[in-house]
Design a protein around this motif. Sequence first.
Motif, PDB file in Angstrom:
ATOM      1  N   ASP A  52       0.794  -1.233   0.000  1.00  0.00           N
ATOM      2  CA  ASP A  52       0.000   0.000   0.000  1.00  0.00           C
ATOM      3  C   ASP A  52       0.830   1.289   0.000  1.00  0.00           C
ATOM      4  O   ASP A  52       0.325   2.352   0.362  1.00  0.00           O
ATOM      5  N   VAL A  53       2.089   1.223  -0.387  1.00  0.00           N
ATOM      6  CA  VAL A  53       2.932   2.416  -0.329  1.00  0.00           C
ATOM      7  C   VAL A  53       2.340   3.576  -1.135  1.00  0.00           C
ATOM      8  O   VAL A  53       2.186   4.687  -0.597  1.00  0.00           O
ATOM      9  N   PRO A  54       1.984   3.387  -2.410  1.00  0.00           N
ATOM     10  CA  PRO A  54       1.430   4.521  -3.182  1.00  0.00           C
ATOM     11  C   PRO A  54       0.141   5.060  -2.567  1.00  0.00           C
ATOM     12  O   PRO A  54      -0.064   6.280  -2.534  1.00  0.00           O
ATOM     13  N   ASP A  55      -0.718   4.163  -2.074  1.00  0.00           N
ATOM     14  CA  ASP A  55      -1.995   4.599  -1.501  1.00  0.00           C
ATOM     15  C   ASP A  55      -1.782   5.402  -0.222  1.00  0.00           C
ATOM     16  O   ASP A  55      -2.473   6.401   0.016  1.00  0.00           O
ATOM     17  N   VAL A  56      -0.851   4.972   0.609  1.00  0.00           N
ATOM     18  CA  VAL A  56      -0.576   5.685   1.856  1.00  0.00           C
ATOM     19  C   VAL A  56      -0.013   7.068   1.557  1.00  0.00           C
ATOM     20  O   VAL A  56      -0.416   8.066   2.161  1.00  0.00           O
ATOM     21  N   ARG A  57       0.904   7.156   0.619  1.00  0.00           N
ATOM     22  CA  ARG A  57       1.522   8.437   0.283  1.00  0.00           C
ATOM     23  C   ARG A  57       0.481   9.402  -0.323  1.00  0.00           C
ATOM     24  O   ARG A  57       0.505  10.601  -0.044  1.00  0.00           O
ATOM     25  N   THR A  58      -0.428   8.871  -1.129  1.00  0.00           N
ATOM     26  CA  THR A  58      -1.497   9.705  -1.692  1.00  0.00           C
ATOM     27  C   THR A  58      -2.456  10.158  -0.604  1.00  0.00           C
ATOM     28  O   THR A  58      -2.894  11.316  -0.575  1.00  0.00           O
ATOM     29  N   TRP A  59      -2.788   9.253   0.304  1.00  0.00           N
ATOM     30  CA  TRP A  59      -3.715   9.534   1.408  1.00  0.00           C
ATOM     31  C   TRP A  59      -3.193  10.640   2.317  1.00  0.00           C
ATOM     32  O   TRP A  59      -3.971  11.473   2.808  1.00  0.00           O
ATOM     33  N   LEU A  60      -1.900  10.702   2.528  1.00  0.00           N
ATOM     34  CA  LEU A  60      -1.325  11.715   3.415  1.00  0.00           C
ATOM     35  C   LEU A  60      -1.516  13.138   2.880  1.00  0.00           C
ATOM     36  O   LEU A  60      -1.628  14.076   3.657  1.00  0.00           O
ATOM     37  N   GLU A  61      -1.540  13.291   1.561  1.00  0.00           N
ATOM     38  CA  GLU A  61      -1.697  14.613   0.933  1.00  0.00           C
ATOM     39  C   GLU A  61      -0.693  15.620   1.507  1.00  0.00           C
ATOM     40  O   GLU A  61      -1.032  16.754   1.846  1.00  0.00           O
ATOM     41  N   SER A 161       8.920   5.072   2.538  1.00  0.00           N
ATOM     42  CA  SER A 161       9.994   5.042   1.553  1.00  0.00           C
ATOM     43  C   SER A 161       9.368   4.618   0.236  1.00  0.00           C
ATOM     44  O   SER A 161       8.149   4.453   0.153  1.00  0.00           O
ATOM     45  N   SER A 162      10.175   4.425  -0.764  1.00  0.00           N
ATOM     46  CA  SER A 162       9.613   4.033  -2.062  1.00  0.00           C
ATOM     47  C   SER A 162       9.054   2.615  -2.019  1.00  0.00           C
ATOM     48  O   SER A 162       8.271   2.230  -2.884  1.00  0.00           O
ATOM     49  N   ARG A 163       9.450   1.843  -0.964  1.00  0.00           N
ATOM     50  CA  ARG A 163       9.045   0.436  -0.942  1.00  0.00           C
ATOM     51  C   ARG A 163       8.341  -0.007   0.340  1.00  0.00           C
ATOM     52  O   ARG A 163       7.880  -1.145   0.420  1.00  0.00           O
ATOM     53  N   SER A 164       8.270   0.854   1.358  1.00  0.00           N
ATOM     54  CA  SER A 164       7.690   0.391   2.621  1.00  0.00           C
ATOM     55  C   SER A 164       7.096   1.537   3.430  1.00  0.00           C
ATOM     56  O   SER A 164       7.367   2.711   3.172  1.00  0.00           O
ATOM     57  N   VAL A 165       6.297   1.166   4.436  1.00  0.00           N
ATOM     58  CA  VAL A 165       5.600   2.112   5.303  1.00  0.00           C
ATOM     59  C   VAL A 165       5.808   1.686   6.754  1.00  0.00           C
ATOM     60  O   VAL A 165       5.718   0.499   7.077  1.00  0.00           O
ATOM     61  N   HIS A 166       6.083   2.653   7.622  1.00  0.00           N
ATOM     62  CA  HIS A 166       6.239   2.364   9.043  1.00  0.00           C
ATOM     63  C   HIS A 166       4.949   1.741   9.582  1.00  0.00           C
ATOM     64  O   HIS A 166       3.848   2.160   9.203  1.00  0.00           O
ATOM     65  N   PRO A 167       5.056   0.739  10.459  1.00  0.00           N
ATOM     66  CA  PRO A 167       3.851   0.045  10.946  1.00  0.00           C
ATOM     67  C   PRO A 167       2.847   0.963  11.633  1.00  0.00           C
ATOM     68  O   PRO A 167       1.634   0.732  11.529  1.00  0.00           O
ATOM     69  N   ALA A 168       3.308   1.987  12.351  1.00  0.00           N
ATOM     70  CA  ALA A 168       2.371   2.891  13.030  1.00  0.00           C
ATOM     71  C   ALA A 168       1.538   3.670  12.021  1.00  0.00           C
ATOM     72  O   ALA A 168       0.328   3.856  12.203  1.00  0.00           O
ATOM     73  N   LEU A 169       2.164   4.123  10.946  1.00  0.00           N
ATOM     74  CA  LEU A 169       1.436   4.855   9.909  1.00  0.00           C
ATOM     75  C   LEU A 169       0.513   3.925   9.143  1.00  0.00           C
ATOM     76  O   LEU A 169      -0.624   4.282   8.830  1.00  0.00           O
ATOM     77  N   HIS A 170       0.987   2.722   8.857  1.00  0.00           N
ATOM     78  CA  HIS A 170       0.138   1.771   8.128  1.00  0.00           C
ATOM     79  C   HIS A 170      -1.074   1.372   8.962  1.00  0.00           C
ATOM     80  O   HIS A 170      -2.182   1.208   8.432  1.00  0.00           O
ATOM     81  N   ALA A 171      -0.890   1.258  10.279  1.00  0.00           N
ATOM     82  CA  ALA A 171      -2.006   0.911  11.158  1.00  0.00           C
ATOM     83  C   ALA A 171      -3.062   2.014  11.141  1.00  0.00           C
ATOM     84  O   ALA A 171      -4.268   1.739  11.136  1.00  0.00           O
ATOM     85  N   HIS A 172      -2.624   3.254  11.110  1.00  0.00           N
ATOM     86  CA  HIS A 172      -3.579   4.356  11.081  1.00  0.00           C
ATOM     87  C   HIS A 172      -4.264   4.448   9.718  1.00  0.00           C
ATOM     88  O   HIS A 172      -5.451   4.790   9.630  1.00  0.00           O
ATOM     89  N   PHE A 173      -3.528   4.139   8.664  1.00  0.00           N
ATOM     90  CA  PHE A 173      -4.106   4.077   7.324  1.00  0.00           C
ATOM     91  C   PHE A 173      -5.221   3.028   7.288  1.00  0.00           C
ATOM     92  O   PHE A 173      -6.303   3.267   6.742  1.00  0.00           O
ATOM     93  N   LYS A 175      -6.902   1.942   9.920  1.00  0.00           N
ATOM     94  CA  LYS A 175      -7.970   2.446  10.794  1.00  0.00           C
ATOM     95  C   LYS A 175      -8.879   3.409  10.045  1.00  0.00           C
ATOM     96  O   LYS A 175     -10.092   3.462  10.296  1.00  0.00           O
ATOM     97  N   CYS A 176      -8.313   4.159   9.127  1.00  0.00           N
ATOM     98  CA  CYS A 176      -9.082   5.111   8.320  1.00  0.00           C
ATOM     99  C   CYS A 176      -9.657   4.442   7.074  1.00  0.00           C
ATOM    100  O   CYS A 176      -9.802   5.093   6.018  1.00  0.00           O
ATOM    101  N   LYS A 177      -9.980   3.172   7.206  1.00  0.00           N
ATOM    102  CA  LYS A 177     -10.598   2.392   6.125  1.00  0.00           C
ATOM    103  C   LYS A 177      -9.762   2.470   4.853  1.00  0.00           C
ATOM    104  O   LYS A 177     -10.268   2.752   3.773  1.00  0.00           O
ATOM    105  N   ARG A 178      -8.469   2.245   5.063  1.00  0.00           N
ATOM    106  CA  ARG A 178      -7.509   2.188   3.965  1.00  0.00           C
ATOM    107  C   ARG A 178      -7.573   3.444   3.081  1.00  0.00           C
ATOM    108  O   ARG A 178      -7.540   3.379   1.861  1.00  0.00           O
ATOM    109  N   GLY A 179      -7.636   4.585   3.773  1.00  0.00           N
ATOM    110  CA  GLY A 179      -7.553   5.856   3.067  1.00  0.00           C
ATOM    111  C   GLY A 179      -8.868   6.465   2.672  1.00  0.00           C
ATOM    112  O   GLY A 179      -8.883   7.555   2.091  1.00  0.00           O
ATOM    113  N   GLN A 180      -9.982   5.827   3.010  1.00  0.00           N
ATOM    114  CA  GLN A 180     -11.276   6.402   2.662  1.00  0.00           C
ATOM    115  C   GLN A 180     -11.637   7.567   3.581  1.00  0.00           C
ATOM    116  O   GLN A 180     -12.424   8.440   3.204  1.00  0.00           O
ATOM    117  N   LEU A 181     -11.077   7.562   4.802  1.00  0.00           N
ATOM    118  CA  LEU A 181     -11.362   8.619   5.768  1.00  0.00           C
ATOM    119  C   LEU A 181     -10.139   9.518   5.950  1.00  0.00           C
ATOM    120  O   LEU A 181      -9.007   9.063   5.876  1.00  0.00           O
TER     121      LEU A 181
END
Length: 294
Positions: A52-61, A161-173, A175-181
């Motif tokens: 989910d790296v691209p989705d997380v980075r897009t979600w952060l805006e 990073s270009s290939r991974s996401v810290h677990p704390a950030l991914h957990a919050h992603f 929690k936010c319904k994978r970027g829907q919230l």
Amino acid sequence: MTKLIRLAGKTDFVFSEIQLTLCDSMFPNASELTVNNSQYIIKNYHSWNTKDVPDVRTWLEAPDPSTNFVAACDKKTAGTGDWILSHSEYVQWRQSRAGILWIQGKVGSGKTILSTTIIKDLQADPALGCYYYYFDNCDNSKTKTTARGLLQSLLLQMATSSRSVHPALHAHFTKCKRGQLEPTTEDLGTTLAAVVKDLNSAFLVLDAMDECIEVNNVFKHLAHIKDNLCIAVTSQSLAETSYDVSGNIHLDDAQYAFQQDVHKYLQDQFGQHKIKQELFTEIVDCLTQGAQGQ
């Protein structure tokens, strides 16, 4: 020669001595390294999520401070601002790897050039983690003037990073319904605090704090991460925080260095023209005195 590195709760790995010197960069999310009978034991190591790296980075805006960094680098005349690197307050701050260095100066005194000089100096050391942010009230998106924009950008820099996401950030992603919230600003701050705990020898440079419209909120979030970061701030005004600033540089006290920077700039500007030395000296003296520190 090789040594054993044991990741707590993980598989053991064997590294050469050369690789061991890169341990900080190899395991940036390992919060503790101990030695026991020639075994290097890294505790609190968390495997970053590779999905989910691209989705997380897009979600952060997140606003992009690199545009400010590049613009400052392009404007910077070679050699200007370098005096800051030998200033006693900066040297002590850099060597101690702790505390807050506050650089104060009026409009036009070169604070952004100094911030950029510091960033480039820190980036030149691969053993250090360097993160930065430019508050900017001229940015059309207006996101570079808020505490939220800062948190979003730091999470993008520190937790992805270009290939991974810290677990704390991914957990919050998640929690936010994978970027829907949308994440709340408070949750972004809590997530950043969790991420920063895993950093090692990390520096943060914040330019133009006076252009932030939520200074109190920024310092509220910095209070939760300042013990794990070495922070430098530039601003027109003195620090008004609830905790001590470890070092202060007032640019009004650095007029000689400023004059040297002006001289270098004018040499660069007039270098392509044939001007008599006497006239050039007169131009430099006149403009330097007339600039009055700007």
